[in-house]
Enzyme design. Structure first.
Site, short mmCIF file in Angstrom:
data_model
loop_
_atom_site.label_atom_id
_atom_site.label_comp_id
_atom_site.label_asym_id
_atom_site.label_seq_id
_atom_site.Cartn_x
_atom_site.Cartn_y
_atom_site.Cartn_z
CD GLU A 257 -2.63 -1.40 0.43
OE1 GLU A 257 -2.93 -0.28 -0.43
OE2 GLU A 257 -3.22 -2.62 0.36
CB CYS A 296 -2.14 6.45 2.10
SG CYS A 296 -3.20 5.56 2.99
#
Ligand code: NAP
Length: 679
Positions: A257, A296
């Site tokens: 990720e 993120c």
């Protein structure tokens, strides 16, 4: 007092060796903690996980592991205030910490509940139905999933030290795989405090979790094909880990990720007067400033119709201008500092890169007024909005991630261009589409979906309850293709299966039934003995079967049922109209009549251990039943699972209804609840 962070290896805390790194507070720069993993034997950690943690976890069923996650969630909830206190020094406001701390604990609760409800009380999962592989049914296939025999190495980013740890830990422990977790050093003291609570609880078996404070040393060199690395962080670090010779040579599973240039798109239908316009402004401002933009999933690219640029810019500037920056302990403050001075230097550098092809239209990257704090000592940064007038010719806006309160406005001419711009992020975690027009939304979804892990579609109807562009949820996949890392986390049980091996089994129905504890077509049935409704949950055996006598369905039955229920659909009542229908030879029995008569045939009516029918699944009517046809039923115990309360168990029955020619007219699963004997 400066905290000395220790690694937790082989069931004990390891005093740090030489070369400890000092970790400063984001708010005032004072040293909060030191960390070093020097002296940790990483090979021994991996062996401990494989030899002690793995076997202990695999000895438990999914339900037992789910139960542990729930107890752990309760344990952490009772102690969370201490974590909130520590979290301020990471730069998080109370609201930011809520996402991290309560959000993380919420993920534990969510996996505990899914494990209990959606997984069997077994140590393996049967994935899907049996697959017929031979003409006469004596050779069939099935898929099972079993926990890997290795260790999951979780490497986390600095921004969500608690959530980052728990959102990986919950599905892994539920899968039955031990964990070595390594938080980012910049905020490791918070992850360390939460981890210490997990150890202190004594809820997880020895070896189930270990912790690295500081660098990972030679950890990756000890991994093999039974292990998983799940990484969250920058593309550069991800590349280093993925390309590690041991990881690639041994085909170690790798989940990444990483950074992502997420977009929010304002639809062509939205005017400044539309409710969606305000929703868009609020969401962009929130995403820019929550956790000081260190998310993120934060919106980095604000893609709006060219004619709306000024209105969006002004509305955003007005909103951002009202937000106080400063000490996150102060309730008036909406934007805390970045996690570290280094982080602020990186963000400023990236703003300068972006400013090479865009102009700053709000905020000053070098100065800001702060509340209740020393502007020089803490890593404070004003939100910065840029405007890139010609994004089609720009490069950096699609590549440079300023991991702070920074976004760029990109005008578009036509929806195709909006999609093209979003796609230039080369794969992102999430994009938002703000529109109240079904065609606009559909066009955006079809263009964006292959490039994103999640699409957030917001309008006036859903806004009140919508969970937010930036919030990954345990039920939904988190991850994205390409630049976002190509990984997937959570997504309900999908996240558990990353830590399990799917294996195809081939064999006779009897063998696969015995192995999977699930009866499949062709496997032996047992029709002798008492009616299975007379047996309690523990006595019921897979394959126990009732075969009923036949019952003929007359035209009077059909008319009686139609008049009694009110279901006078023409296929049951009008011969001519029914004949004209391509599916029916003439008037036919109601599907629900077949089900009702089937139940009338197979039930054993007297009070007994079978307590309730709570549903049907996979129901299909396969052939019409005409007046004069006879039906009979085979009802077989397919599988059993213990219920939430120990007094009951759930039984799944395979029901098949035949006509007088032995053709299947209906097939379905019946779900019942049966009592267990008193202990
Ligand atoms: P980072 O510098 O890549 O660090 C991530 C993690 O990798 C940290 O735990 C770090 O440990 C560790 N690490 C660094 N070098 C390593 C090495 N050679 N071997 C083993 N581990 C190593 O990223 P970050 O600065 O913490 O996080 C910010 C970035 O993460 C942003 O780009 C953001 O977009 C991304 N992010 C992505 C997601 C997502 O879910 N997609 C979520 C959050 C953040 P140390 O701290 O000890 O160096």
């Amino acid at each position: 007092m400066v905290l000395t962070l220790q690694s937790y290896a082989e069931n004990r805390w390891v005093a740090p060796g030489a070369g400890a790194v000092e970790i400063p507070s984001a708010v005032d720069g004072r040293v909060i903690a030191t960390a070093s993993s020097a002296g940790v034997d990483f090979g021994a950690m991996v062996r401990h996980a494989r030899q002690v943690g793995g076997p202990a976890l695999r000895a438990l069923t999914f339900h037992q592991r789910a139960e542990m996650l729930k107890r752990l969630a309760v344990h952490l909830t009772e102690r969370k205030e201490a974590l909130y206190e520590l979290s301020y020094d990471t730069g998080a406001t109370r609201r930011d910490s809520w996402i991290d701390i309560d959000g993380g604990i919420g993920t534990l609760f969510a996996y505990a509940s899914r494990g209990r409800k959606e997984l069997p009380s077994e140590r393996f999962v049967l994935d899907g139905a049996f697959e017929p592989l031979s003409k006469n049914g004596s050779f069939v296939g099935a898929h099972i999933m079993t926990p890997l025999h290795g260790v999951a190495v979780h490497v986390n980013a600095f921004n969500f030290p608690c959530w980052g740890m728990l959102e990986k830990l919950a599905p892994t422990i539920l899968a039955g795989v031990p964990v070595i977790t390594k938080p980012a050093t910049a905020t490791a003291y918070l992850a360390h405090a939460m981890f210490a609570m997990i150890v202190e609880s004594g809820i997880l078996p020895p070896g189930a979790v270990q912790f690295v404070a500081g660098s990972t040393g030679d950890l990756l060199e000890h991994l093999n094909g039974q292990d998983v690395v799940s990484f969250t962080g920058s593309a550069i670090t991800s590349g280093k880990l993925r390309d590690h010779p041991t990881v690639s040579r041994n085909a170690v599973r790798f989940i990444a990720e990483r950074d992502s240039l997420n977009a929010a798109i304002l639809g062509t239908d939205v005017t400044p007067e539309s409710p969606e316009f305000d929703l868009f402004i609020k969401e962009v401002a929130r995403e820019m400033t929550a956790k000081a933009g260190q998310k993120c999933t934060a919106i980095r690219r604000v893609i709006v119709p060219r004619e709306r640029v000024e209105a969006v810019r002004d509305a955003l500037a007005a909103r951002l201008g009202k937000l106080a920056i400063g000490n996150p302990r102060d309730e008036k403050v909406a934007v805390g500092p970045l996690a570290s001075q280094q982080q602020r230097r990186d963000v400023r550098e990236n703003i300068a890169k972006l400013a090479g092809e865009s102009e700053i239209v709000f905020g000053d990257p070098l100065h800001c007024t702060v509340v209740d704090a020393d502007a020089d000592a803490g890593a404070f940064l004003s939100p910065v909005l840029l405007h890139c007038a010609e994004p089609i010719r720009a490069e950096r806006v699609n590549h440079v991630e300023a991991f702070g309160p920074v976004s760029t406005l990109l005008p578009y001419d036509g929806l195709d261009q909006a999609i093209d711009l979003a796609q230039r992020g080369e794969g992102s975690l999430v994009a938002s589409a703000f529109s109240y027009d079904a065609d606009v939304t559909e066009q955006l979804v079809m263009g964006l979906a292959p490039f994103h892990g999640r699409l957030y579609l917001v309008d006036r109807d859903s806004a009140k309850e919508a969970t937010g562009h930036g919030s990954p949820l345990p039920a939904l996949v988190h991850g994205g293709p390409g630049r976002a890392g190509g990984g997937e986390e959570m997504g309900g049980l999908r996240g558990v299966y990353h830590y399990m091996q799917r294996t195809a089994l081939q064999g006779s129905p009897a063998k696969l039934t015995a192995l999977t504890k699930t009866w499949g077509q062709g496997a032996p049935t047992k029709v002798e003995g008492p009616h299975p409704f007379r047996k309690n949950f523990d006595e019921i055996a897979i394959g126990d079967t009732v075969v009923t006598p036949a019952r003929t369905i007359s035209l009077e039955d059909i008319e009686h049922f139609a008049n009694f229920t009110g279901d006078r659909f023409y296929a049951h009542m009008d011969e001519e109209a029914a004949k004209a229908n391509p599916f029916f030879p003439g008037r036919v029995a109601h599907g629900y009549l077949i089900l009702s008569f089937a139940a009338g045939l197979f039930v054993d009516p007297a009070p007994g251990p079978l307590l309730a029918n709570y549903g049907l699944e996979r129901l299909r009517f396969l052939k019409p039943v005409s007046p004069g046809d006879s039906i009979r039923v085979r009802l077989t115990v397919k599988s059993k699972r213990s219920a939430r309360l120990p007094d009951y168990g759930e039984v799944r029955w395979d029901a098949e209804v035949f006509n007088q020619n032995d053709e299947t007219v209906a097939q379905y699963d019946v779900l019942t609840m049966s009592a267990r004997p008193a202990p």
